[in-house]
Design an enzyme around this catalytic site. Structure first.
Site, PDB file in Angstrom:
ATOM      1  N   HIS A 140      43.483 -29.702  16.527  1.00  0.00           N
ATOM      2  CA  HIS A 140      43.786 -30.286  15.274  1.00  0.00           C
ATOM      3  C   HIS A 140      43.872 -29.153  14.151  1.00  0.00           C
ATOM      4  O   HIS A 140      44.807 -28.869  13.399  1.00  0.00           O
ATOM      5  CB  HIS A 140      42.385 -31.153  14.778  1.00  0.00           C
ATOM      6  N   GLN A 201      37.804 -40.863   9.142  1.00  0.00           N
ATOM      7  CA  GLN A 201      38.958 -40.121   9.394  1.00  0.00           C
ATOM      8  C   GLN A 201      39.958 -40.999   9.994  1.00  0.00           C
ATOM      9  O   GLN A 201      41.239 -40.865   9.963  1.00  0.00           O
ATOM     10  CB  GLN A 201      38.334 -39.030  10.373  1.00  0.00           C
TER      11      GLN A 201
END
Length: 266
Positions: A140, A201
């Protein structure tokens, strides 16, 4: 960086010249940063810390996370101002040099923020919290640096402005959580909402995917094909990875805990 396809927008000739002169906009710069990060995280860092005690960074981490909260708040506000002026789903090819400069400088500041985020992993390594250096975490962080750099250098349109503001808002909340956590075990009782941070998220990824699809299908000036598909594919991958993390951490774990407790009471 050959997969960062150049943009297809009808922009003024020479519109990227000012971006090329900015710091960190050479491919070698990004390659060097990513290489150093990965080598330290997986090789040098663990080797240096093998026979050392974990670093205690309580005061520094409180400051660091506080700085990240302020920085993300400012960036989210600036992206919000831009979106309020141009619209959530801008339709027209309103890409004069001044407009490009405004969005480009925002993306550059966002890029610097993503580079600073790499220190999250470095702090995990020197504090010997290897369990937090997961594939999801490293991938990420690396991808966000690369895609931001590519978008800035080759496709500096405003199609990712909504993603940026959502990401900044999530980071404000996330670094508040990390800041409280860094203050010590006495503050653990205030961190009951970690589960909901992960849920936020997931909501972020769903909203951003929806926005990118709608924006690209309705605008007169869609983003570059490579940027669109790479960005969309990785947003989908993030959604899957974070969903898997949420399931293992909060759903299956709770089921297993319930099963163990029921067996123990027999």
């Amino acid at each position: 960086m050959s997969w960062c396809f150049k943009m297809s927008l009808p922009l003024p000739k020479g519109h990227l010249s000012f971006v090329d002169r900015w710091p960190l906009m050479e491919p070698n710069d990004m390659a060097f940063i990513i290489a150093i990060y990965l080598v330290f995280v997986f090789k040098i860092g663990p080797m240096l810390m093998e026979k050392r005690m974990p670093f205690q960074l309580k005061g520094f981490l409180v400051f660091y996370n506080g700085f990240k909260v302020v920085n993300s708040s400012i960036l989210s506000y600036k992206f919000l101002i831009y979106i309020m002026e141009k619209g959530l789903f801008p339709r027209r090819c309103d890409y004069d040099v001044n407009t490009l400069y405004v969005i480009a400088i925002l993306y550059w500041k966002y890029l610097i923020t993503k580079i600073i985020d790499l220190f999250d992993t470095i702090f995990f390594v020197i504090r010997k919290k290897r369990s937090q250096v997961t594939f999801l975490h490293v991938y990420h962080h690396v991808f966000m640096v690369i895609i931001t750099w590519c978008s800035l250098k080759y496709d500096p349109s405003d199609h990712w402005a909504f993603m940026a503001i959502m990401n900044c808002v999530v980071h404000v909340i996330m670094y508040i959580y990390y800041g409280i956590s860094a203050m010590g075990p006495n503050y653990t009782k205030y961190l009951w909402w970690k589960k909901y941070l992960t849920m936020l998220q997931l909501v972020q990824f769903v909203l951003v995917i929806g926005h990118v699809i709608i924006q690209t299908s309705t605008t007169e000036c869609p983003m570059g094909t490579g940027t669109y598909w790479i960005g969309l594919a990785n947003l989908g991958l993030f959604l899957c990875l974070f969903t898997d993390f949420y399931s293992k951490r909060y759903i299956y774990k709770n089921k297993n805990t319930t099963f163990v407790c029921s067996k123990s009471s027999d």
